[in-house]
Design a protein around this motif. Structure first.
Motif, mmCIF file in Angstrom:
data_model
loop_
_atom_site.group_PDB
_atom_site.id
_atom_site.type_symbol
_atom_site.label_atom_id
_atom_site.label_comp_id
_atom_site.label_asym_id
_atom_site.label_seq_id
_atom_site.Cartn_x
_atom_site.Cartn_y
_atom_site.Cartn_z
ATOM 1 N N GLY A 161 1.412 7.715 -4.578
ATOM 2 C CA GLY A 161 2.082 8.547 -5.573
ATOM 3 C C GLY A 161 2.503 9.910 -5.075
ATOM 4 N N SER A 162 2.153 10.265 -3.844
ATOM 5 C CA SER A 162 2.505 11.575 -3.307
ATOM 6 C C SER A 162 2.631 11.486 -1.797
ATOM 7 C CB SER A 162 1.440 12.612 -3.671
ATOM 8 O OG SER A 162 0.192 12.285 -3.059
ATOM 9 N N ALA A 163 3.197 12.550 -1.206
ATOM 10 C CA ALA A 163 3.343 12.586 0.247
ATOM 11 C C ALA A 163 1.984 12.600 0.939
ATOM 12 C CB ALA A 163 4.158 13.812 0.659
ATOM 13 N N GLU A 164 0.995 13.245 0.313
ATOM 14 C CA GLU A 164 -0.349 13.291 0.907
ATOM 15 C C GLU A 164 -0.980 11.896 0.936
ATOM 16 O OE1 GLU A 164 0.771 15.253 -1.462
ATOM 17 O OE2 GLU A 164 0.935 17.164 -0.365
ATOM 18 N N GLU A 165 -0.822 11.145 -0.142
ATOM 19 C CA GLU A 165 -1.348 9.779 -0.161
ATOM 20 C C GLU A 165 -0.653 8.913 0.884
ATOM 21 O OE1 GLU A 165 -1.401 7.894 -3.935
ATOM 22 O OE2 GLU A 165 -2.217 9.632 -4.994
ATOM 23 N N LEU A 166 0.652 9.109 1.047
ATOM 24 C CA LEU A 166 1.393 8.338 2.030
ATOM 25 C C LEU A 166 0.900 8.644 3.441
ATOM 26 C CD1 LEU A 166 3.688 6.342 2.567
ATOM 27 C CD2 LEU A 166 5.269 8.289 2.640
ATOM 28 N N GLU A 167 0.627 9.920 3.732
ATOM 29 C CA GLU A 167 0.116 10.288 5.054
ATOM 30 C C GLU A 167 -1.272 9.698 5.285
ATOM 31 O OE1 GLU A 167 1.274 12.057 7.869
ATOM 32 O OE2 GLU A 167 3.097 11.419 6.855
ATOM 33 N N ARG A 168 -2.105 9.686 4.272
ATOM 34 C CA ARG A 168 -3.433 9.090 4.423
ATOM 35 C C ARG A 168 -3.327 7.596 4.720
ATOM 36 N NH1 ARG A 168 -4.973 12.635 0.132
ATOM 37 N NH2 ARG A 168 -4.665 10.975 -1.415
ATOM 38 N N GLU A 169 -2.379 6.937 4.084
ATOM 39 C CA GLU A 169 -2.189 5.513 4.342
ATOM 40 C C GLU A 169 -1.692 5.282 5.763
ATOM 41 O OE1 GLU A 169 -2.507 1.610 3.670
ATOM 42 O OE2 GLU A 169 -3.087 3.174 2.229
ATOM 43 N N ARG A 170 -0.761 6.116 6.218
ATOM 44 C CA ARG A 170 -0.232 5.968 7.575
ATOM 45 C C ARG A 170 -1.269 6.330 8.633
ATOM 46 N NH1 ARG A 170 5.892 8.587 6.826
ATOM 47 N NH2 ARG A 170 6.760 6.816 5.671
ATOM 48 N N SER A 171 -2.244 7.133 8.268
ATOM 49 C CA SER A 171 -3.274 7.537 9.228
ATOM 50 C C SER A 171 -4.131 6.365 9.686
ATOM 51 C CB SER A 171 -4.169 8.625 8.618
ATOM 52 O OG SER A 171 -3.429 9.796 8.353
ATOM 53 N N LYS A 172 -4.056 5.257 8.969
ATOM 54 C CA LYS A 172 -4.817 4.069 9.367
ATOM 55 C C LYS A 172 -4.146 3.317 10.516
ATOM 56 C CE LYS A 172 -6.208 3.426 4.520
ATOM 57 N NZ LYS A 172 -6.134 2.501 3.347
ATOM 58 N N LEU A 173 -2.913 3.669 10.841
ATOM 59 C CA LEU A 173 -2.144 2.920 11.828
ATOM 60 C C LEU A 173 -2.363 3.469 13.229
ATOM 61 C CD1 LEU A 173 1.233 2.689 9.865
ATOM 62 C CD2 LEU A 173 -0.565 0.958 10.004
ATOM 63 N N SER A 174 -2.324 2.577 14.216
ATOM 64 C CA SER A 174 -2.442 2.991 15.611
ATOM 65 C C SER A 174 -1.650 2.040 16.483
ATOM 66 C CB SER A 174 -3.914 3.012 16.048
ATOM 67 O OG SER A 174 -4.457 1.702 16.047
ATOM 68 N N VAL A 175 -1.326 2.490 17.700
ATOM 69 C CA VAL A 175 -0.571 1.683 18.654
ATOM 70 C C VAL A 175 -1.258 1.759 20.011
ATOM 71 C CG1 VAL A 175 1.631 2.009 17.468
ATOM 72 C CG2 VAL A 175 0.929 3.633 19.234
ATOM 73 N N ASP A 176 -0.945 0.798 20.874
ATOM 74 C CA ASP A 176 -1.444 0.829 22.246
ATOM 75 C C ASP A 176 -0.797 2.012 22.969
ATOM 76 O OD1 ASP A 176 -1.083 0.126 25.236
ATOM 77 O OD2 ASP A 176 -2.616 -1.292 24.588
ATOM 78 N N THR A 177 -1.593 2.921 23.496
ATOM 79 C CA THR A 177 -1.070 4.163 24.060
ATOM 80 C C THR A 177 -0.147 3.912 25.242
ATOM 81 O OG1 THR A 177 -3.104 5.286 23.387
ATOM 82 C CG2 THR A 177 -1.696 6.425 24.965
ATOM 83 N N LEU A 178 -0.566 3.090 26.185
ATOM 84 C CA LEU A 178 0.243 2.866 27.382
ATOM 85 C C LEU A 178 1.547 2.149 27.048
ATOM 86 C CD1 LEU A 178 -2.506 1.874 29.998
ATOM 87 C CD2 LEU A 178 -1.439 4.110 29.610
ATOM 88 N N ALA B 250 0.833 -1.206 0.000
ATOM 89 C CA ALA B 250 0.000 0.000 0.000
ATOM 90 C C ALA B 250 0.868 1.257 0.000
ATOM 91 C CB ALA B 250 -0.924 -0.005 1.207
ATOM 92 N N GLU B 251 1.954 1.268 0.781
ATOM 93 C CA GLU B 251 2.824 2.443 0.816
ATOM 94 C C GLU B 251 3.550 2.629 -0.511
ATOM 95 O OE1 GLU B 251 5.441 3.042 4.020
ATOM 96 O OE2 GLU B 251 3.939 2.732 5.589
ATOM 97 N N ALA B 252 3.971 1.512 -1.115
ATOM 98 C CA ALA B 252 4.674 1.615 -2.393
ATOM 99 C C ALA B 252 3.769 2.160 -3.494
ATOM 100 C CB ALA B 252 5.226 0.247 -2.796
ATOM 101 N N ALA B 253 2.455 1.954 -3.360
ATOM 102 C CA ALA B 253 1.509 2.422 -4.375
ATOM 103 C C ALA B 253 1.174 3.901 -4.236
ATOM 104 C CB ALA B 253 0.223 1.601 -4.304
#
Length: 645
Positions: free
Chosen positions: A171-188, A166-169
């Motif tokens: 085409g721009s920095a904005e698309e890359l940020e939108r893809e990364r926005s789907k990620l989350s981690v355990d806060t604690l 998905a990241e390799a696909a």
């Protein structure tokens, strides 16, 4: 491996104690890292061993019934998990704003903004806002911490491959940020991960004072306001150099005793970081009435795991904390589903010991591997050891040191998923052609290392004139001189302090099982950031410490071993400029061959010409050091073969 973040929810009854599996995994014995089962001396007597001062004590069946929870709780051994300090703590001192006061503010902020994606899971856009807007970190550094933590989670290769695709696909920095926005981690857990970065903070002032690192607090000043027994000269030196050293990097910390000491020194702070705001006093500290939630203990399982004597199985902390015999010691309350802060801290301190699967245990009682040969005329003896396959929940560890003037090649189950440390190897060629978990290369000289795909990280420290060839998730280097790195990596290589004349080049080799091994560890050919390093530390603006290898100096690398498999070319191919340089070089060879053919030399002339070419080639082998590599590829005599394993 047991997932540290797995939660049970609100349970009416505490879980039963873990039972030994039918297969007979063996219990921890007195020496770390050794698992064995001792038959009872008397069939009527049940041996109940508990860890007390490094020795196992035996109790009768009657004593076991009457001993109560206090004795039973002592049968739990806890230790710091290997991976968070080894792979999670970046080998560079953290920014000042990742200190304890700022992390406490971050914890409170995340809880207040729970509805905005900050708690109980922290989404990438919210962490980017906190890191860049509140902590004043750069966006690149914020993403570095975030993706580093993501990689420490239990491995899911298919998920990693889908995310890479998905990241390799994009085409721009904005698309890359939108893809990364789907990620989350355990806060604690992420808060603990950030706190753990303090492991890499080194103080020359502390070293001059002779304190044991890491210490709970600085030494108390003497009557004259100076450290007792220290000269004024030493303090002036310390104050003058402390600013310089604050930015110096250090090797990846393999020392499990340091991990143990760090946790003991900072346990109170870490527990307070996990507390809910109403459990803190006005001065942001815990009180005798503070309660630690079950979710907080689950988060602490990111750092701590352990075992119950006799089970032979490693469990995350939160499972052991709910074991019935332990609840009286750690203050667990079913009604609140929480633990008493002082009792939990006391229980943790009483049960914590050094990691029985760490480097110390590997060196003292691990299996010795006769992979390397003793080179004639030298007194150096290679040392290779592993603690592999002790229990399935723990990644194995392989340590090799002082391999000298030889070729060592292995593709073995012993290496699969292993943490590998290569130390003080000189003038050697080392091939580890298996999927690996992590690799650390320290204090090596004039050597070449060809690695199978590395799932988490490759770190190179204090090496001179070495070549590293690897597909890896991340690469970091510190205090290296004249080293070359041929890598395929989906993250930016980290160039830390103290490096000189670093050369970065594309990955340029293959072996038959390479693509299968890449799939096993979740690594794809795209994205590939081998040519976009990130500089951290005092040289962060000095781009002269590295260069991209010129295409004119680029040659492919042939792994000289036969294996079964389907890979027949370099995964992902080569960048256009480097492929063009190879094609031009091949054309020159073809032209040369055509000239020789058209010269119509006589038989004697051809023989003389062949001798001349062979003589020049032999001179080239000696000048470049390739003669040694070719000689070391000759199979050893029958009586001195490298051992299997």
């Amino acid at each position: 491996m047991a997932a540290a973040g797995r939660q049970r929810g609100d349970e009416e009854e505490a879980p039963p104690p873990p039972r030994p599996p039918a297969s007979g995994l063996q219990p921890i014995a007195a020496r770390p890292g050794r698992f064995r089962r001792r038959p009872p001396a008397n069939p009527r007597r049940t041996l109940h061993r508990r860890l007390a001062g490094g020795q196992w004590e035996a109790c009768s069946e009657e004593g076991r019934r009457t001993a109560g929870p206090a004795v039973m709780a002592a049968a739990v051994a806890l230790w710091v998990r290997t991976e968070p300090p080894l792979l999670g703590a970046l080998p560079v001192p953290p920014p000042a704003r990742l200190g304890r006061p700022y992390l406490r503010k971050m914890a409170a902020y995340a809880r207040r903004r729970a509805a905005e994606g900050c708690f109980p899971r922290l989404r990438w856009p919210r962490w980017r806002h906190i890191a860049c807007g509140k902590l004043r970190l750069g966006r690149g550094l914020a993403w570095l911490y975030f993706q580093r933590f993501l990689r420490l989670r239990p491995a899911r290769p298919p998920s990693s491959l889908r995310r890479a695709e998905a990241e390799a696909a994009c085409g721009s920095a904005e698309e890359l940020e939108r893809e990364r926005s789907k990620l989350s981690v355990d806060t604690l857990q992420f808060l603990l991960f950030l706190y753990l970065q303090q492991l890499s903070r080194v103080s020359l002032r502390t070293a001059l004072r002779g304190e044991q690192w890491p210490s709970p607090a600085a030494a108390a000043p003497g009557p004259a306001g100076k450290a007792a027994g220290q000269s004024k000269k030493h303090l002036i030196i310390a104050e003058g150099l402390e600013q310089m050293e604050r930015f110096s990097s250090r090797a990846v910390n393999w020392n499990d005793q340091d991990h143990h000491a760090f946790l003991l020194a900072h346990l109170s702070d870490m527990l307070e970081l996990l507390l809910e705001p109403e459990q803190l006093s006005a001065s942001s500290h815990a009180t005798s009435n503070s309660l630690v939630s079950y979710e907080a203990v689950c988060a602490l399982s990111f750092l701590i795991e352990g075992t119950v004597e006799g089970s032979g199985t490693v469990h995350p902390l939160h499972e052991l904390a709910l074991w019935q015999p332990c609840q009286g010691k750690n203050g667990y309350s079913k009604s609140n589903n929480a633990f008493s802060f002082p009792k939990l801290e006391s229980w943790l301190r009483s049960c914590l010991t050094t990691n029985p699967f760490g480097m110390t245990a590997c060196l003292r009682s691990g299996k010795k591997l006769a992979w390397a040969q003793q080179v004639e005329g030298t007194t150096r003896r290679a040392k290779i050891a592993c603690n592999t396959r002790v229990v399935p929940e723990v990644f194995p560890m392989v340590i090799m040191s002082q391999v000298y003037k030889q070729t060592l090649a292995k593709s073995s189950d012993t290496l699969v998923g292993a943490h590998v440390r290569i130390h003080r190897c000189n003038e050697s060629f080392i091939y580890l052609l298996s999927p690996l978990r992590s690799v650390t290369i320290e204090k090596c000289r004039n050597s070449t290392f060809v690695l199978g795909p590395v799932e988490v990280s490759v770190h190179v420290h204090s090496c001179d004139n070495v070549k590293v060839i690897a597909v890896c998730y991340s690469l970091s280097l510190s205090s290296t001189t004249g080293c070359t790195f041929h890598v395929l990596t989906p993250t930016q290589p980290l160039i830390l302090a103290g490096n000189q004349a670093v050369s970065l080049a594309p990955f340029h080799t293959h072996y038959p099982m390479l693509e299968d091994h890449m799939a096993q560890v979740g690594l794809a050919t795209l994205p590939n950031y081998w040519d976009s390093p990130m500089l951290l530390g005092k040289e962060s603006s000095d781009t002269s410490v590295f260069r991209l290898l010129p295409p004119s100096d680029f040659y492919t690398f042939v792994i000289p071993f036969e294996m079964e498999g389907d890979t027949t070319e370099t995964p992902g191919g080569l960048p256009h400029a480097y492929q063009k340089a190879l094609s031009q070089r091949e054309q020159k060879v073809q032209i040369w061959q055509k000239m020789v053919k058209e010269a119509c030399l006589s038989k004697d002339q051809r023989k003389q010409f062949q001798m001349l070419v062979e003589s020049k080639f032999y001179e080239w082998l000696i000048q470049t050091g390739n003669r040694q590599q070719l000689d070391s590829l000759v199979p050893p005599a029958v009586g001195s073969k490298q051992a299997a394993g």
